[in-house]
Motif scaffolding. Structure first.
Motif, mmCIF file in Angstrom:
data_model
loop_
_atom_site.group_PDB
_atom_site.id
_atom_site.type_symbol
_atom_site.label_atom_id
_atom_site.label_comp_id
_atom_site.label_asym_id
_atom_site.label_seq_id
_atom_site.Cartn_x
_atom_site.Cartn_y
_atom_site.Cartn_z
ATOM 1 N N GLN A 3 0.966 -1.182 -0.039
ATOM 2 C CA GLN A 3 0.105 -0.057 -0.004
ATOM 3 C C GLN A 3 0.936 1.218 -0.127
ATOM 4 N N MET A 4 0.835 1.997 -1.128
ATOM 5 C CA MET A 4 1.586 3.094 -1.387
ATOM 6 C C MET A 4 0.978 4.485 -1.254
ATOM 7 N N LEU A 5 1.215 5.418 -0.465
ATOM 8 C CA LEU A 5 0.521 6.923 -0.379
ATOM 9 C C LEU A 5 1.316 7.772 -1.105
ATOM 10 N N GLY A 6 0.975 8.198 -2.257
ATOM 11 C CA GLY A 6 1.531 9.489 -2.923
ATOM 12 C C GLY A 6 0.648 10.555 -2.326
ATOM 13 N N GLN A 7 1.579 11.380 -1.552
ATOM 14 C CA GLN A 7 0.981 12.440 -0.859
ATOM 15 C C GLN A 7 2.107 13.684 -0.563
ATOM 16 N N GLN A 8 1.646 14.813 -0.131
ATOM 17 C CA GLN A 8 2.505 15.852 -0.161
ATOM 18 C C GLN A 8 3.301 16.118 0.992
ATOM 19 N N VAL A 9 3.199 16.029 2.202
ATOM 20 C CA VAL A 9 3.757 16.579 3.315
ATOM 21 C C VAL A 9 4.393 15.375 4.106
ATOM 22 N N LEU A 10 5.282 15.612 4.930
ATOM 23 C CA LEU A 10 6.051 14.755 5.736
ATOM 24 C C LEU A 10 4.894 13.816 6.612
ATOM 25 N N MET A 11 5.046 12.733 6.597
ATOM 26 C CA MET A 11 3.996 11.773 7.631
ATOM 27 C C MET A 11 5.053 11.280 8.953
ATOM 28 N N ALA A 12 6.262 11.175 8.499
ATOM 29 C CA ALA A 12 7.218 10.741 9.818
ATOM 30 C C ALA A 12 7.365 11.728 10.777
ATOM 31 N N ARG A 13 7.459 11.592 12.081
ATOM 32 C CA ARG A 13 7.643 12.239 13.185
ATOM 33 C C ARG A 13 9.054 12.967 13.041
ATOM 34 N N MET A 14 9.092 14.326 12.638
ATOM 35 C CA MET A 14 10.250 15.224 12.701
ATOM 36 C C MET A 14 10.422 15.946 13.851
ATOM 37 N N GLN A 30 -4.746 7.277 12.837
ATOM 38 C CA GLN A 30 -6.067 6.593 12.194
ATOM 39 C C GLN A 30 -5.423 6.073 10.951
ATOM 40 N N VAL A 31 -4.401 6.619 10.201
ATOM 41 C CA VAL A 31 -3.736 5.817 9.115
ATOM 42 C C VAL A 31 -3.036 4.635 9.585
ATOM 43 N N PHE A 32 -2.078 4.983 10.480
ATOM 44 C CA PHE A 32 -1.247 3.864 10.984
ATOM 45 C C PHE A 32 -2.234 2.734 11.359
ATOM 46 N N GLU A 33 -3.157 3.066 12.246
ATOM 47 C CA GLU A 33 -4.108 1.828 12.780
ATOM 48 C C GLU A 33 -4.746 1.136 11.533
ATOM 49 N N MET A 34 -5.218 2.026 10.587
ATOM 50 C CA MET A 34 -5.833 1.204 9.519
ATOM 51 C C MET A 34 -4.936 0.221 8.775
ATOM 52 N N THR A 37 9.399 19.600 1.361
ATOM 53 C CA THR A 37 10.450 20.251 2.076
ATOM 54 C C THR A 37 11.703 20.657 1.335
ATOM 55 N N HIS A 38 11.809 20.253 0.169
ATOM 56 C CA HIS A 38 13.016 20.580 -0.808
ATOM 57 C C HIS A 38 14.328 19.704 -0.452
ATOM 58 N N ASN A 39 14.082 19.117 0.635
ATOM 59 C CA ASN A 39 15.189 18.055 0.775
ATOM 60 C C ASN A 39 14.955 16.618 0.857
ATOM 61 N N ALA A 40 15.878 15.656 0.908
ATOM 62 C CA ALA A 40 15.468 14.177 0.855
ATOM 63 C C ALA A 40 15.644 13.763 2.253
ATOM 64 N N TRP A 41 14.544 12.711 2.581
ATOM 65 C CA TRP A 41 14.538 12.140 3.861
ATOM 66 C C TRP A 41 14.312 10.516 3.787
ATOM 67 N N ALA A 42 14.510 9.988 4.601
ATOM 68 C CA ALA A 42 13.972 8.647 4.884
ATOM 69 C C ALA A 42 13.727 8.370 6.389
ATOM 70 N N SER A 43 12.474 7.738 6.682
ATOM 71 C CA SER A 43 12.334 7.729 7.848
ATOM 72 C C SER A 43 11.560 6.274 8.396
ATOM 73 N N ASP A 44 11.640 5.894 9.541
ATOM 74 C CA ASP A 44 10.767 4.719 9.918
ATOM 75 C C ASP A 44 9.488 5.472 10.386
ATOM 76 N N LEU A 45 8.492 4.758 10.149
ATOM 77 C CA LEU A 45 7.022 5.374 10.795
ATOM 78 C C LEU A 45 6.621 4.291 11.749
ATOM 79 N N HIS A 46 6.574 5.289 13.036
ATOM 80 C CA HIS A 46 6.075 4.476 14.344
ATOM 81 C C HIS A 46 4.906 5.000 14.692
ATOM 82 N N ASP A 47 3.782 4.218 15.360
ATOM 83 C CA ASP A 47 2.656 4.884 15.855
ATOM 84 C C ASP A 47 2.928 5.495 17.217
ATOM 85 N N ALA A 48 1.829 6.020 17.884
ATOM 86 C CA ALA A 48 1.938 6.576 19.176
ATOM 87 C C ALA A 48 2.721 5.615 20.275
#
Length: 570
Positions: A368-379, A438-442, A457-468
């Motif tokens: 499942q791939m989400l193509g979307q605009q802003v950072l979802m990772a915790r920054m 809600q997305v993560f729980e889904m 953000t104009h910069n490149a990032w890679a992050s692990d996604l963790h829920d709360a």
């Protein structure tokens, strides 16, 4: 203290057709922009090139714009073929280019075979467009999917060498543009310092407010030969971000828009919507609701790509950190945390969230791939940094010093190190944490392999996604910009690699950062893994450039994986 200036200041916040048949540019190689030759032989009637988009397994949108010799409707002929010489024609027809649609035309060419490459061309009388190449989506029998991912193309900030490099790749199934396809600023606005020298002064020169303003800006962008080349080379799947409208757009306004000065935001939004749908090769899911562009694309059994709108249709107004200080300059941390996590705050809206749940639950694709605009990772930054007790560089050095010799850390520094983290970029999912959960729980509930794609953000990032609760949910790959400047301007005297390492030190889930180069991502998905290759160009200030894949990371499928891993460069 205000840590919510215009969205472009994320950088300061976080740092304080030749193309159709050309050789692959994989690896490091000298390149020349298509700017010097693409226009040779192109009829004056099609000055903005051709494009295709929103491919399905039996159809694709074909686009062009006619530059009319006189006013009035223009009949445009189109045809599709299985060969670039346009000899094996399999479909044809005609369509009217009308003045009230800015002489743009779209054809939803149907009856095609899945997973096939097609070529297309438009004509008016004896004038013909260049030949474009497109590709339909595959069905279940596909080994891998290759996607190019772009964001943040600012015309006055530099040449579109990133597009030129991508146009030369010969194995891309589709391009994703995840926002800021244009910028709305006046000619003296953001990132215009080199515009005169480069011959890229924004037109019109005024801030975009009316539909004709937005149309003229799209026309300027689409006159760029490198952008024309990448559109002609592959189908696009696009969503908007804020600058297709106005900086830091939300559902009912923008940080830059003042009704008293510019008129009602609703009129500006409608003008921007109209021009976007005219100039982009997008299929509108609901003709009665042009602001509703979230939609899905299935690449066989490998990827279900869900293109989200995190910007316009459901987003509540962004919070501002400055509003959490009292008259004694005391920051209310608890109220701040409560508000950023409030279930009343929406990023994508209830309707879009329910739609996404339905798409995810029904999908049998591996990813499942989400193509979307802003950072979802915790920054999130350490509280000591957010509150100004310690700057970013010093905190990064402190962490290294404490790891090497804990005895050299004093009590105040121990407090800093043990303190909580706080979100400070509130235009991203960090400012809408209930929707993110809600997305993560889904994804957890339906046991899905999640990959999020982001830009902005104009910069490149890679992050692990963790829920709360700290549970691993998936990964996020974020692309650098096509031309908009990154964090290098905030640290002009510092080694960019040191700046990137500092960001990784400060932000716990962040695995990789590249904060000084322009580029794009190539995503390769198979049943076993999703690999991200970050490609960067060495300059956007000269048409002569080199391009290289400088970093590659991957994620493996399955509940024991779903985290970032190293892999060798392609």
């Amino acid at each position: 203290m205000d840590i919510k200036p215009p969205r472009r200041t994320f950088i300061r916040q976080m740092a304080a057709s030749t193309a159709l048949l050309g050789a692959s540019a994989a690896g490091l190689g000298g390149c020349t922009s298509t700017a010097s030759g693409l226009g040779d032989g192109v009829a004056a009637g099609f000055r903005h090139g051709v494009a295709s988009g929103d491919p399905l397994n039996d159809r694709v949108i074909l686009w062009t714009r006619v530059t009319p010799a006189r006013t009035g409707d223009v009949v445009v002929r189109w045809q599709m073929a299985t060969d670039p010489a346009m000899q094996q024609v399999i479909a044809h027809g005609s369509v009217v280019a009308a003045e009230d649609r800015d002489y743009t035309v779209k054809v939803d060419a149907a009856g095609l075979l899945p997973g096939h490459v097609y070529y297309y061309q438009f004509a008016v009388d004896s004038e013909k467009s260049v030949v474009g190449r497109t590709k339909t989506l595959p069905r279940a029998d596909v080994r891998q999917v290759r996607l190019a991912v772009f964001s943040c193309a600012n015309y006055p900030a530099g040449y579109f060498n990133v597009y030129a490099d991508a146009a030369r790749q010969n194995d891309i199934d589709a391009a994703l543009h995840i926002g800021d396809y244009i910028y709305e600023y006046e000619s003296t606005g953001y990132a215009c310092g080199n515009a005169e020298t480069l011959g890229r002064v924004s037109e019109p020169r005024e801030l975009l407010l009316r539909v004709d303003d937005y149309r003229r800006r799209y026309a300027q962008y689409r006159s760029d030969p490198d952008l024309q080349a990448v559109h002609a080379a592959m189908p696009f799947i696009a969503v908007w971000d804020d600058h297709e409208f106005a900086d830091d757009t939300w559902r009912d306004g923008s940080v830059d828009h003042k009704d008293g000065k510019y008129g009602p935001f609703a009129l500006r939004k409608q003008a921007a919507l109209t021009a976007y749908h005219e100039w982009m090769p997008i299929r509108v899911p609901d003709m009665s609701a042009p602001d509703k562009i979230y939609r899905s694309f299935d690449f066989g059994g490998v990827v279900s790509l869900h293109m989200l709108d995190t910007r316009l249709i459901g987003r509540d107004q962004q919070l501002m950190m400055s509003s959490y200080y009292d008259e004694h300059k005391h920051f209310d941390v608890e109220k701040y945390k409560q508000d950023v996590c409030s279930p009343r705050r929406q990023m994508i809206g209830h309707e879009q969230m329910a739609w996404l749940e339905g798409q995810v639950s029904r999908s049998n694709a591996r990813w499942q791939m989400l193509g979307q605009q802003v950072l979802m990772a915790r920054m999130e930054y350490p509280t000591a940094v957010v509150m100004g007790e310690c700057n970013r560089s010093d905190f990064s050095a402190l962490k290294k010093r404490a790891a090497a010799d804990p005895s050299c850390v004093n009590d105040k520094e121990k407090r800093w190190l043990s303190g909580a983290t706080l979100p400070c970029y509130l235009d991203s999912w960090d400012g809408y944490q209930a929707d993110r959960e809600q997305v993560f729980e889904m994804m957890r509930k339906h046991r899905k392999n999640l990959v999020v794609l982001a830009g902005d953000t104009h910069n490149a990032w890679a992050s692990d996604l963790h829920d709360a609760q700290g549970r691993q949910v998936g990964v996020e790959f974020a692309t650098a910009s096509v031309s908009s400047p990154g964090m290098e301007g905030a640290y002009p005297d510092r080694d960019p690699e040191d700046v990137a390492n500092m960001m990784v030190d400060l932000i716990e889930p962040l695995y990789y950062a590249q904060t000084s180069k322009r580029g794009y991502m190539v995503i390769t998905a198979s049943h076993e893994q999703v690999r991200c290759d970050w490609r960067f160009v060495d300059t956007v200030f000269n048409h002569e450039f080199t391009a290289a894949t400088e970093r590659s990371l991957r994620v493996l499928a399955g509940p024991g994986n779903r985290r970032i891993e190293e892999c060798q460069a392609a």
